[in-house]
Design an enzyme around this catalytic site. Sequence first.
Site: not given
Lengths: 568, 87
Positions: B14-16
């Site tokens: 879950f990166h940006m």
Amino acid sequence: MEFKGTAASAGIGIGSVVVVEEPVLEYVSSTVEDTAAEAERLGAAIENYIEYTNEQAAVMRESVGEKEAEILIGHVVMISDPYMKGEMVKLIEGGMCAEDALVQICDMFATMFEATGDELTMQRATDVRDVKTGVLAELLNKRPVDMGTLPLGSIVVTHDLTPSMTAGIRPGAVEAVITETGGLTSHSAILARAMEIPAVLSIAGVCHRLADGDQVIVDGSTGVVTVDPTEEQLEAAREAQAAFIAERAELVKFIGCRSVTASGEQVELFANIGKPEDAAQAMERDAEGIGLFRTEFLFMDSTSMPTEDQQFEAYKKAALICKNKPLIIRTLDIGGDKEIEYMGLEREDNPFMGFRAIRYCLAREDVYRTQLRALLRASAFGEIRIMVPLVTCVDELTAVKALVKRYMQEFDQEGVAYNPDIQIGVMVETPAAAVIADLLAEEADFFSIGTNDLTGYTMCADRGNDKVRYLYSTCNPAVLRSIRNVISAGNAAGIQVGMCGESAADPMLVPLWIAFGLGEYSVSATSVLATRKAISLWTKDEACALAEKVMQLKTATEVYDALQEAAR
Amino acid sequence: MFSEKVTLVNPQGFHMRPASLLVGEVGKYDATVTIVRNGAEIPGNSLMAIMAAGIKCGEEIEIRAEGAQEAEAGRAVVDFIAAGMGD
């Protein structure tokens, strides 16, 4: 009235002063009674911040590019998170002031981001802190001056021109820059020259001595700032400005020419860069290669150690821009004077003589391995050469060569491409390296003389220290003899000798470099054409005759005067 | 209440970008979406909380949804995660 400072970026600027002060975001914590009003105050600040940041992003998209604008859009996305705002409001409802609530929640998220161990998320912690600063500025009503909206004809007066301030400057709007600190090689100076904005630095207290709207003439070639000029002075300045612009235009004639002396000796003329994208500007200015690519930006702009892939991409990008022209990349040159938390560098009493550059890299093989492997992988995409900084003894160079050999073997097993003949050279910037240049030349593939540090270390004088700056001059016989020795030793061993300090571009010193037999000049992108012209003005015989005379002089002042008199 | 388990398949976690796309997906429905991971509840409408959790590729999480459109919301979020979140 006149002020005199350091002439850091040539040219004449005429206009009215805008004092740009970085706001101080200090506040006193308090408890609040009317919590609803306080929450509303926070809400308003966040809305203002979003509106302002969106505007900034639009300007940035026009003036710099989509990628830079995306960073700002990311800030808007973050602060728009309803849950985060809700957490802040909860604290306010408990009686906390909006400033404290903002700082506490943003810091909490930044810390959590850093703790994830995920590279991409960890980098976002910086953005969270930027958001915090931005909203805090709104709460305190201390919005930073937006350089992007300065009117035409502005003279920016500031304590120090930082890279973040520079980002917003529209080329053409800012006539000149005046700062309170910084020397010829400071960030301010380098940035001003890169943007071709006249600059006078290091005028103490100038932010208070000048006020918004003051009319001034800034002469970035002499370092003189004239306040409230007379009509005659203005007239003269306009003429000088036109002449300077014409001279700059004249240099355009040297585009596409070879770099040769008047008697036909050809040399190489390279440029210094700090980021991969700077290579494009250097190529536009007709540099024949890159003589110094500083890699520190990769480490400074990050909150964790840049990975092999990240470094590889940056080096490859520069290599592709240079096509097959030489690209000399200096490995990490950093020490205790820079605060980079994740590197574990401790503050030292004397960082410039301490644990830095190659000393750090050889002690932290994990760090150096990542960089050297990235460089080797990128070497498959261009003419990359590796330059080792702060070398003081032969062992350091042989250690680097052994490491490179080992990583090549790793790649052979992994089936990864690299240039097996990659050159490994020494940045000669310590008196020790200059004295043993003949020994180093047996092991090195090339030399590049870093005159900035070589002058400082040889004269034992910090150029940033006002009290001893008078000693910091390349004209000192000690420095000139050192340089001559390095060039002769390199030439005797048949390796390329270059120079990548400010002195390589000094027209007064160029005849000496010609006489000593310097093979490669690496200068800032904006100095490439002027240096090509300076080289073209001397025959080898004329240069040697001048050098013979100058090298017999005993003092820096005598040397300086003699060179000034002979300058073309 | 909707509840279903799903495993993260996109390599970056879950990166940006995926996190903001997921929040966008949640916002389309009249339902409160919660991500449950190791017993901890993470609000599905919060980009910051999702990123801060640092959920990685290969981890199994539970999606809960409550509200008028809980079934649609839960299904959409689970499918979005299972499809790799646009990465």
